[in-house]
Scaffold this motif. Structure first.
Motif, PDB file in Angstrom:
ATOM      1  N   VAL A  28       0.783  -1.217  -0.066  1.00  0.00           N
ATOM      2  CA  VAL A  28       0.079  -0.069  -0.071  1.00  0.00           C
ATOM      3  C   VAL A  28       0.870   1.219  -0.105  1.00  0.00           C
ATOM      4  O   VAL A  28       0.730   2.255  -1.006  1.00  0.00           O
ATOM      5  CB  VAL A  28      -0.775  -0.109   1.187  1.00  0.00           C
ATOM      6  CG1 VAL A  28      -1.693   1.244   1.006  1.00  0.00           C
ATOM      7  CG2 VAL A  28      -1.781  -1.129   1.058  1.00  0.00           C
ATOM      8  N   ASP A 135     -16.910  17.056  -2.899  1.00  0.00           N
ATOM      9  CA  ASP A 135     -17.124  15.776  -2.531  1.00  0.00           C
ATOM     10  C   ASP A 135     -16.306  14.736  -3.291  1.00  0.00           C
ATOM     11  O   ASP A 135     -16.290  13.608  -3.006  1.00  0.00           O
ATOM     12  CB  ASP A 135     -18.483  15.398  -2.267  1.00  0.00           C
ATOM     13  CG  ASP A 135     -19.048  15.849  -0.790  1.00  0.00           C
ATOM     14  OD1 ASP A 135     -18.381  16.249  -0.055  1.00  0.00           O
ATOM     15  OD2 ASP A 135     -20.308  15.914  -0.963  1.00  0.00           O
ATOM     16  N   THR A 138     -17.073   9.497  -7.243  1.00  0.00           N
ATOM     17  CA  THR A 138     -16.578   7.877  -6.838  1.00  0.00           C
ATOM     18  C   THR A 138     -16.983   7.136  -7.812  1.00  0.00           C
ATOM     19  O   THR A 138     -17.528   7.389  -8.914  1.00  0.00           O
ATOM     20  CB  THR A 138     -17.258   7.404  -5.406  1.00  0.00           C
ATOM     21  OG1 THR A 138     -18.789   8.127  -5.918  1.00  0.00           O
ATOM     22  CG2 THR A 138     -17.004   8.121  -4.294  1.00  0.00           C
ATOM     23  N   ASP A 151      -6.946  -5.255  -9.926  1.00  0.00           N
ATOM     24  CA  ASP A 151      -7.799  -5.359  -9.060  1.00  0.00           C
ATOM     25  C   ASP A 151      -7.368  -5.684  -7.565  1.00  0.00           C
ATOM     26  O   ASP A 151      -7.989  -5.685  -6.478  1.00  0.00           O
ATOM     27  CB  ASP A 151      -8.870  -6.323  -9.332  1.00  0.00           C
ATOM     28  CG  ASP A 151      -8.509  -7.694  -9.577  1.00  0.00           C
ATOM     29  OD1 ASP A 151      -6.970  -7.985  -9.314  1.00  0.00           O
ATOM     30  OD2 ASP A 151      -9.374  -8.794  -9.678  1.00  0.00           O
ATOM     31  N   ASP A 153      -4.146  -5.083  -4.616  1.00  0.00           N
ATOM     32  CA  ASP A 153      -2.851  -4.314  -3.963  1.00  0.00           C
ATOM     33  C   ASP A 153      -1.532  -4.950  -4.947  1.00  0.00           C
ATOM     34  O   ASP A 153      -0.709  -4.139  -5.332  1.00  0.00           O
ATOM     35  CB  ASP A 153      -2.624  -4.361  -2.646  1.00  0.00           C
ATOM     36  CG  ASP A 153      -3.731  -3.394  -2.037  1.00  0.00           C
ATOM     37  OD1 ASP A 153      -4.185  -2.465  -2.463  1.00  0.00           O
ATOM     38  OD2 ASP A 153      -4.069  -3.697  -0.758  1.00  0.00           O
ATOM     39  N   PHE A 222      -3.450   6.999 -10.291  1.00  0.00           N
ATOM     40  CA  PHE A 222      -3.733   7.419  -8.809  1.00  0.00           C
ATOM     41  C   PHE A 222      -5.285   7.414  -8.929  1.00  0.00           C
ATOM     42  O   PHE A 222      -6.029   6.759  -8.045  1.00  0.00           O
ATOM     43  CB  PHE A 222      -3.490   8.834  -8.697  1.00  0.00           C
ATOM     44  CG  PHE A 222      -4.047   9.398  -7.257  1.00  0.00           C
ATOM     45  CD1 PHE A 222      -3.545   9.118  -6.186  1.00  0.00           C
ATOM     46  CD2 PHE A 222      -5.152  10.405  -7.463  1.00  0.00           C
ATOM     47  CE1 PHE A 222      -4.141   9.368  -5.053  1.00  0.00           C
ATOM     48  CE2 PHE A 222      -5.543  10.781  -6.104  1.00  0.00           C
ATOM     49  CZ  PHE A 222      -4.992  10.383  -4.816  1.00  0.00           C
ATOM     50  N   GLN A 225      -6.117   3.593  -9.159  1.00  0.00           N
ATOM     51  CA  GLN A 225      -6.088   2.863  -7.968  1.00  0.00           C
ATOM     52  C   GLN A 225      -6.782   3.236  -6.755  1.00  0.00           C
ATOM     53  O   GLN A 225      -7.208   2.223  -5.910  1.00  0.00           O
ATOM     54  CB  GLN A 225      -4.740   3.274  -7.851  1.00  0.00           C
ATOM     55  CG  GLN A 225      -4.043   2.278  -6.543  1.00  0.00           C
ATOM     56  CD  GLN A 225      -4.000   3.181  -5.324  1.00  0.00           C
ATOM     57  OE1 GLN A 225      -3.490   4.087  -5.318  1.00  0.00           O
ATOM     58  NE2 GLN A 225      -3.782   2.273  -4.298  1.00  0.00           N
ATOM     59  N   GLN A 226      -7.103   4.533  -6.651  1.00  0.00           N
ATOM     60  CA  GLN A 226      -7.870   5.023  -5.337  1.00  0.00           C
ATOM     61  C   GLN A 226      -9.568   4.541  -5.646  1.00  0.00           C
ATOM     62  O   GLN A 226     -10.204   4.585  -4.757  1.00  0.00           O
ATOM     63  CB  GLN A 226      -7.708   6.498  -5.151  1.00  0.00           C
ATOM     64  CG  GLN A 226      -6.560   6.912  -4.859  1.00  0.00           C
ATOM     65  CD  GLN A 226      -5.991   6.927  -3.517  1.00  0.00           C
ATOM     66  OE1 GLN A 226      -6.803   7.361  -2.413  1.00  0.00           O
ATOM     67  NE2 GLN A 226      -5.185   6.251  -3.048  1.00  0.00           N
ATOM     68  N   GLY A 227      -9.755   4.641  -6.797  1.00  0.00           N
ATOM     69  CA  GLY A 227     -11.593   4.457  -7.106  1.00  0.00           C
ATOM     70  C   GLY A 227     -12.056   5.840  -6.786  1.00  0.00           C
ATOM     71  O   GLY A 227     -13.190   6.047  -6.713  1.00  0.00           O
ATOM     72  N   PHE A 228     -11.586   6.807  -6.568  1.00  0.00           N
ATOM     73  CA  PHE A 228     -11.989   8.106  -6.087  1.00  0.00           C
ATOM     74  C   PHE A 228     -11.102   9.414  -6.107  1.00  0.00           C
ATOM     75  O   PHE A 228      -9.927   9.090  -5.889  1.00  0.00           O
ATOM     76  CB  PHE A 228     -12.464   8.056  -4.389  1.00  0.00           C
ATOM     77  CG  PHE A 228     -12.579   9.230  -3.986  1.00  0.00           C
ATOM     78  CD1 PHE A 228     -13.956   9.611  -3.761  1.00  0.00           C
ATOM     79  CD2 PHE A 228     -11.721   9.829  -3.234  1.00  0.00           C
ATOM     80  CE1 PHE A 228     -14.186  10.798  -3.032  1.00  0.00           C
ATOM     81  CE2 PHE A 228     -11.837  11.171  -2.462  1.00  0.00           C
ATOM     82  CZ  PHE A 228     -13.244  11.624  -2.561  1.00  0.00           C
ATOM     83  N   SER A 230     -10.856  13.644  -5.219  1.00  0.00           N
ATOM     84  CA  SER A 230     -11.423  14.835  -4.882  1.00  0.00           C
ATOM     85  C   SER A 230     -10.392  15.819  -4.640  1.00  0.00           C
ATOM     86  O   SER A 230      -9.383  15.722  -4.966  1.00  0.00           O
ATOM     87  CB  SER A 230     -12.059  14.747  -3.328  1.00  0.00           C
ATOM     88  OG  SER A 230     -10.740  14.969  -2.430  1.00  0.00           O
ATOM     89  N   ASP A 232      -9.220  17.751  -2.762  1.00  0.00           N
ATOM     90  CA  ASP A 232      -8.127  17.814  -1.717  1.00  0.00           C
ATOM     91  C   ASP A 232      -6.755  17.117  -2.056  1.00  0.00           C
ATOM     92  O   ASP A 232      -5.787  17.457  -1.641  1.00  0.00           O
ATOM     93  CB  ASP A 232      -8.601  16.970  -0.442  1.00  0.00           C
ATOM     94  CG  ASP A 232      -9.691  17.798   0.300  1.00  0.00           C
ATOM     95  OD1 ASP A 232      -9.562  19.066  -0.007  1.00  0.00           O
ATOM     96  OD2 ASP A 232     -10.394  17.305   0.974  1.00  0.00           O
ATOM     97  N   SER A 233      -6.758  16.325  -3.122  1.00  0.00           N
ATOM     98  CA  SER A 233      -5.728  15.435  -3.454  1.00  0.00           C
ATOM     99  C   SER A 233      -4.919  16.296  -4.518  1.00  0.00           C
ATOM    100  O   SER A 233      -3.701  16.069  -4.718  1.00  0.00           O
ATOM    101  CB  SER A 233      -5.763  14.083  -4.002  1.00  0.00           C
ATOM    102  OG  SER A 233      -6.959  13.588  -3.277  1.00  0.00           O
TER     103      SER A 233
END
Lengths: 316, 380
Positions: A28, A135, A138, A151, A153, A222, A225-228, A230, A232-233
């Motif tokens: 991870v 938000d 996703t 799929d 790690d 990224f 890999q995160q599936g999300f 926002s 903030d990143s």
């Protein structure tokens, strides 16, 4: 000989998961470190070699990530096509920006790239219809490479490590090429470089685009890999973290940047246990490195090791 | 000779880990990721304190099914990316049995893909409806949603026969999600939105937007947000001499808001959890004893309660009850039991979860309160 360091890095990256199978800190944290290496190595081309500062690099990272996120979730693009679209848009953006922005120097360049980063961040937050607003988005689908779904790690580790090695290899070659020499000349003296017949504007544009492409590529990976994603990143503090990685590791050294990226990722992960004191220790360590190892961790430590080695040899 | 101390240390470590695992009954590991620092710390701080307080008292009472509870917590600082990292760490490095947390909607939404992939029960303490709609297999939430708040406000407006309202919201996630729900629900309640203004959550003066609102024929103002800015909005409304009824969201249901807004807060209405008005509830209310007990236990150690700490109480005990009923920490069984939560009387309301509803609260969980003489008053 030139690629010894590269082979060493590849060996370490390959051996770690075999030696410590399923270890959180390898799979991870390793993934996060790998992505940061790609970003830092790319940014280092710009900061370390060409001597141009960028405080908005997270914007390109974000463009890659959002391109993948938006195109795969809202328009059902296949991941690789979305990734290419991200690369193209970040590349074009960098190319368009390069000419006006890279005419600036020092503080002005810093301000301009800072502003660019903030604008992209504001768009991510405000353009709710596209980006999902604060938000984020996703449900980003899995990355599928020619029928092979990434799929787990472990699989991600191998994909990211392979990409990271590719990025390092590209950077090493670029630095040793005609363009790389031109960039170093630009850093030494832009005027001097021009007198030598180097098209400095072109050289700077090229390196800006290349480093944006590195970031956008990392961004796409990224997002999957995160599936999300926002906003903030991809904010200012991430841009600054990237600059810190480059400076911490040692500017104008590809391995230095890679080392800085890995060190900062591990530091962040390791300090979490200190909770309230995390930022304090973090800051103190950075200050200590800058005071005692001003050439950066990589250069400083390898010089120290060499000095230690000769001392040991002499004693014997 | 030189290497001897190392051997001893290694031996000692091996020995102690061996002893440890042989000794203690396997603890039930509850993971948590909350926003204890940063702009949303006023939410996460009471949540963490509540978790620590009750994990301690559960252990003092012999644990769950004879097993002690271990709480493993990471502070996200409100950064969604860190939330993802910490959730991975909780699952893969700390091997937790279930997760209570996600203070903010952003943090929770970020963590959901990982939680769904790994198959571990997550009880979120955040508000957005998106967390449980559409229903996700492993994800539950215990905090009132922004849609409920919007519905409660509109219900009250309907009772007062007010149909034209002006909205003013901030640029944060909570604000935006609330605004969306207000706009979506307004037609259902026959309400027309005559103004839809926004401000930055770091702004210190909102008079420009309010002046625009004053020029409309709005009959009430709804300000949906949390933090300090809603207090500034409330003050500015009073300074501009606007006499319209003002509604705030549950995001400001704390004493801090009243302190910040001062006199201007008088008469402001907002939907709030029953916890803020626990003493005023009729004795017949099933929630009253739970609320008073929580209040007493929390205040004995930390000072005034906040409704956000109440969410942590609900999240923890819904999870704990599910573990008890499941007779262990098998993740799938615990998940099924959380879904079967029926009639659980918590700090935020009475929970009745179903496979279609992973929150299980109805509109009664909110009380419409009015700020009166610097305190709360139920107006229903």
């Amino acid at each position: 000989m030139r690629l010894t360091g590269f082979y060493a890095l590849a060996l370490v990256a390959g051996l770690l998961p075999v030696l410590f199978p399923g270890n959180y800190f390898i799979t991870v944290v390793g993934i996060a470190a790998g992505l940061n290496v790609i970003l830092a190595v790319g940014l280092n081309l710009l900061i370390g070699y060409a001597g141009q500062i960028s405080l908005g690099h997270a914007a390109f990272f974000g463009m890659g990530a959002y391109a993948s996120a938006i195109l795969t979730t809202r328009y059902a693009f296949p991941p690789l096509l979305a990734l290419s679209a991200g690369l193209i848009s970040a590349g074009l953006m960098a190319w368009g920006l390069a000419r006006p922005i890279l005419r600036l120097h020092g503080h002005y360049l810093a301000m301009a790239t800072l502003g660019f980063g903030i604008i992209i961040h504001v768009i991510m937050v405000q353009a709710t219809g596209w980006t999902g607003g604060p938000d984020g988005l996703t449900g980003i689908p899995l990355l599928v490479l020619f029928g092979w779904a990434v799929d787990s790690d472990q699989r991600w580790y191998f994909v990211i490590m392979a990409t990271m090695l590719l990025a390092v290899w590209l950077a090493l070659n670029l630095v040793d090429s005609r363009i790389g020499r031109a960039l170093r000349a630009v850093r030494g003296s832009e005027f001097g470089a021009r007198m030598m017949g180097i098209d400095t504007a072109r050289a700077k544009t090229q390196v800006f685009v290349v480093s944006a492409l590195f970031a956008a590529f990392a961004g796409s990976l990224f997002a999957h890999q995160q599936g999300f994603v926002s906003p903030d990143s991809f904010n200012l503090s991430i841009s600054i973290d990237l600059v810190i990685m480059v400076v911490l590791g040692g500017m104008a050294s590809t391995f230095g940047a890679a080392f800085g990226a890995i060190a900062l990722t591990l530091l962040h992960e390791g300090l979490v246990v200190f909770e309230d004191y995390e930022m304090l220790i973090h800051g103190a360590l950075l200050m200590a490195v800058m005071i005692f190892l001003p050439q950066g961790l990589f250069v400083g430590l390898s010089q120290g090791a060499r000095r230690g080695w000769t001392l040991v040899c002499r004693r014997q | 000779m030189n290497k001897q101390p190392w051997k001893i240390i290694v031996a000692a470590i091996l020995l102690s880990t061996g002893l440890n695992s042989a000794q203690a009954a396997d603890p039930i590991k509850i993971g948590s990721f909350l926003t204890v620092t940063g702009p949303a710390s006023f939410l996460g701080d009471p949540e963490l304190k509540t978790l620590q307080l009750y994990v301690e008292s559960i252990n003092a009472g012999g644990g769950i099914n004879g097993r002690p509870v271990e709480l493993i917590h990471y502070d996200t600082g409100g950064k969604a990316q860190d939330a993802v990292g910490f959730v991975k760490r909780l699952i893969k490095n700390d091997n937790v049995d279930l997760i209570v947390g996600g203070t903010t909607s952003g943090d929770t939404l970020a963590a959901i893909p990982e939680v769904e992939k790994e198959g571990i029960p997550l009880v979120s303490l955040a508000g957005a409806v998106d967390i449980v709609e559409p229903v996700k297999k492993w994800v539950f939430k215990v905090a009132h949603s922004d849609r409920m708040a919007a519905a409660k406000i509109f219900e009250d407006l309907r009772k007062r026969k007010l149909t034209k309202v002006a909205l003013i919201t901030g640029d944060g996630g909570f604000d935006k999600s609330g605004r969306e729900q207000l706009l979506k629900l307004a037609p259902e309640y026959g309400i027309t939105i005559v103004a839809d203004e926004s401000y930055g959550n770091k702004d210190t003066d909102i008079t420009a937007q309010l002046t625009k609102i004053r020029a409309t024929d709005a009959q009430a103002i709804i300000n949906f947000g949390f933090g300090q800015t809603p207090a500034i909005v409330t003050k500015n409304i009073k300074q501009l001499g606007i006499k319209l009824p003002v509604y705030q969201s549950h995001g400001v249901a704390s004493k801090t808001f009243i302190d910040l807004a001062g006199d201007a807060a008088e008469g402001v209405r907002l939907p709030a959890a029953a916890l803020v008005v626990a003493e005023q509830l009729p004795d017949s209310d099933p929630q009253k004893p739970v609320l008073l007990a929580y209040k007493k236990q929390y205040e004995a150690k930390y000072g005034p309660v906040s409704t956000f700490g109440g969410h942590a109480y609900d999240g923890l005990f819904i999870a704990v009850e599910a573990v008890k009923r499941a007779g262990g920490t098998d993740k799938a069984k615990v998940r099924d039991q959380i879904e079967k939560t029926k009639g659980f009387i918590g700090a935020s309301g009475v929970f009745n979860m179903t496979p279609e509803d992973h929150m299980g609260l109805n509109l009664d969980a909110f009380k419409m309160v009015e700020i009166h003489n610097g305190g709360w008053k139920i107006v229903e």
